[in-house]
Scaffold this active site. Structure first.
Site, PDB file in Angstrom:
ATOM      1  N   ASP A  75     110.429 -34.698  32.645  1.00  0.00           N
ATOM      2  CA  ASP A  75     110.655 -34.356  34.039  1.00  0.00           C
ATOM      3  C   ASP A  75     109.384 -34.500  34.889  1.00  0.00           C
ATOM      4  O   ASP A  75     109.439 -34.583  36.107  1.00  0.00           O
ATOM      5  CB  ASP A  75     111.171 -32.916  34.123  1.00  0.00           C
ATOM      6  N   GLY A  80     111.625 -34.449  40.603  1.00  0.00           N
ATOM      7  CA  GLY A  80     112.016 -35.842  40.424  1.00  0.00           C
ATOM      8  C   GLY A  80     113.484 -36.126  40.681  1.00  0.00           C
ATOM      9  O   GLY A  80     113.841 -37.030  41.427  1.00  0.00           O
ATOM     10  N   LEU A  81     114.331 -35.283  40.108  1.00  0.00           N
ATOM     11  CA  LEU A  81     115.763 -35.536  40.227  1.00  0.00           C
ATOM     12  C   LEU A  81     116.212 -35.392  41.677  1.00  0.00           C
ATOM     13  O   LEU A  81     116.959 -36.222  42.203  1.00  0.00           O
ATOM     14  CB  LEU A  81     116.517 -34.539  39.338  1.00  0.00           C
TER      15      LEU A  81
END
Ligand code: SF4
Length: 516
Positions: free
Chosen positions: A282, A417-418
């Site tokens: 992540d 990030g997501l």
């Protein structure tokens, strides 16, 4: 004369106040004009100290100048000793009183008060707060540890911790963390000073084998003097970050004559989460993100090491407002291939941030304001700080738990990030579009969007660059967290090429230019 709006440090007598307020049994008589008591608020409001700092101000007024301000000072000293009965009295002058040339030190010698008096000579027009704190601590150590002789049977694992102060950035929790870490390593911490120490404790400094300097700006001079006068070595590796904490432990153990700790011990029973968190997938999006770092020299240098070696960020700027540590900072900056910025002018810092085009700023309260205006994510790593950086919760910067705190506080301002990915994919979605407020279920969403738009308009209202309607529309397609940067880069590109107005082509030419 220098036109100043923000200052990174207060005058040196505020540094002296920090030492007095850190210690017990010390009272400070400050020859100062009426109004200088404002400095009390730093302690009672920002640090949220439950009592007034141990400072008596002479608070002379204009009418006192026709009489004897020296008598005002002497009376204040006698009254302070009678009322507070300290173990030691610090005496000094603020900027205005310095001009009166009353010589508080000389006057205090004629006072015949029953306690030791430590006179301070703090040149307010040349030096600043941290220097004042360092000088005051040095004078206190000289006065109380000077006459002592060292015992012959000093345990090799005994040490003192020097440097933590009142109003210092996270000093309260750093001390807890480092004392715990040292005792786990088999070290015996004798005196922590100035924070929580009395003059009698300073007299015991020479009973330990060596000193640990946690904040060089405060304790470097005192530690050097203890080394020169009493032969006490000192550790000056600052344990901020995992690598630095491990170096610190190794150095301390070597000085204490202990064997190096084995690898398993360095896992610290899962207390270091930064290493794994930074390696977990992540955190991939952190790689090579550009970070601009500014603060006091100690925290800025430590932050650069963590950013580059432990989080995989790219240091694109490194600076400090402390001229006294310019050499150390320049050395560190050279290691990252960036120019060192040594300046206490926030406008220069702002210009350097704009030129470096960072994606994250790590700085002081001032850089927080600058980054907010430039719409760049930011985390605070150093004083000067505001009230929110004296948190109720445990939040050290040093040691393994400090590294955990640092990971969270630096990464959170960046988009996860997501989220970043999803926001790009769904930027036209009714729920996730750029203008959507923090919660799309909030009843005042429309107002919030309008407010945000007004803020952006206000922030750009003095921009001289002119954008065509189509170019502005195209710019809106850029995700909002990098849109500020895209705007600035395009305007910079247009200004250097003399392009006006900015069109869609300019936007893409600028993108291609900066991608090279
Ligand atoms: S004496 Fe110094 S600190 Fe006090 S108000 Fe004047 S300039 Fe400020």
């Amino acid at each position: 004369m220098k036109l100043s709006m923000w200052t990174y440090e207060g005058p040196p007598h505020v540094g002296a106040m920090r030492i007095a307020a850190s210690m017990t049994g010390v009272h400070y008589v400050l020859h100062a004009p009426q109004g200088d008591t404002y400095a009390d608020l730093l302690f009672t409001m920002i640090e949220r100290r439950p009592s007034r700092p141990p400072v008596t101000y002479t608070t002379f007024q204009a009418r006192d100048l026709s009489g004897s301000t020296a008598d005002v000072f002497k009376t204040a000293c006698r009254d302070a000793v009678a009322r507070f009965q300290p173990q030691a009295l610090l005496v000094g002058a603020s900027c205005t009183a310095e001009l009166l040339q009353d010589d508080p030190g000389g006057l205090a010698r004629t006072l015949d008060v029953s306690v030791p008096v430590v006179p301070l000579d703090l040149p307010s027009y040349q030096k600043k707060e941290n220097w004042g704190a360092g000088e005051t601590f040095y004078r206190m150590v000289r006065t109380f540890a000077g006459p002592t002789t060292r015992p012959t049977d000093i345990a090799a694992n005994s040490c003192n911790i020097l440097g933590p102060t009142s109003l210092g950035f996270r000093c309260r929790d750093d001390v807890t963390e480092i004392v715990r870490l040292l005792s786990e390593e088999g070290l015996d911490v004798r005196v922590v000073a100035p924070l929580g120490a009395s003059p009698a404790d300073l007299a015991r400094l020479t009973e330990a084998a060596f000193n640990i300097v946690l904040y060089p700006e405060i304790a470097d001079a005192a530690a050097r003097w203890l080394k020169k006068t009493h032969g006490m070595p000192f550790v000056s590796t600052i344990p901020i970050g995992i690598g630095a904490t491990e170096d610190f432990i190794a150095e301390v153990r070597a000085l204490a004559g202990l064997a190096p700790s084995d690898d398993e011990a360095t896992q610290r029973s899962g207390r270091d989460r930064l290493t794994w968190y930074a390696r977990s997938v992540d955190s991939n999006y952190l790689t090579n993100k550009r970070v601009f770092i500014f603060g006091d020299a100690t925290h800025a240098i430590a932050a650069a090491r963590i950013a580059s070696q432990e989080l995989g960020l790219r240091v694109c700027g490194l600076g400090t407002y402390m001229r006294e540590f310019a050499r150390e900072l320049r050395e560190a900056a050279a290691g990252y291939g960036v120019d060192a910025l040594v300046s206490d002018d926030h406008l220069e810092v702002e210009a350097a941030i704009i030129a470096a085009r960072p994606e994250l700023v790590l700085g002081t309260q001032m850089e927080r304001h600058i980054a907010k205006r430039l719409r760049v994510p930011c985390a605070v790593i150093s004083a000067p700080v505001h009230v929110q950086d004296f948190p109720a919760r445990y939040s050290p910067q040093m040691g393994f738990e400090g590294a955990n705190v640092i990971f969270d506080s630096w990464v959170h301002p960046l988009m996860m990030g997501l989220e970043e990915h999803l926001l790009q994919m769904f930027r036209d979605d009714f729920e996730f579009n750029d203008g959507a407020a923090a919660s799309h279920l909030h009843p005042h969403t429309a107002d919030a969007v309008e407010d945000a738009a007004a803020v952006v308009a206000a922030a750009t209202e003095d921009d001289t660059a002119v954008w065509t309607f189509d170019a502005e529309k195209e710019l809106k397609k850029v995700p909002f967290f990098v849109r500020g940067k895209a705007r600035r880069n395009t305007e910079l590109f247009a200004a250097t090429k003399g392009i006006r107005p900015i069109t869609v082509e300019t936007l893409y030419d600028a993108k291609a230019h900066f991608a090279r």
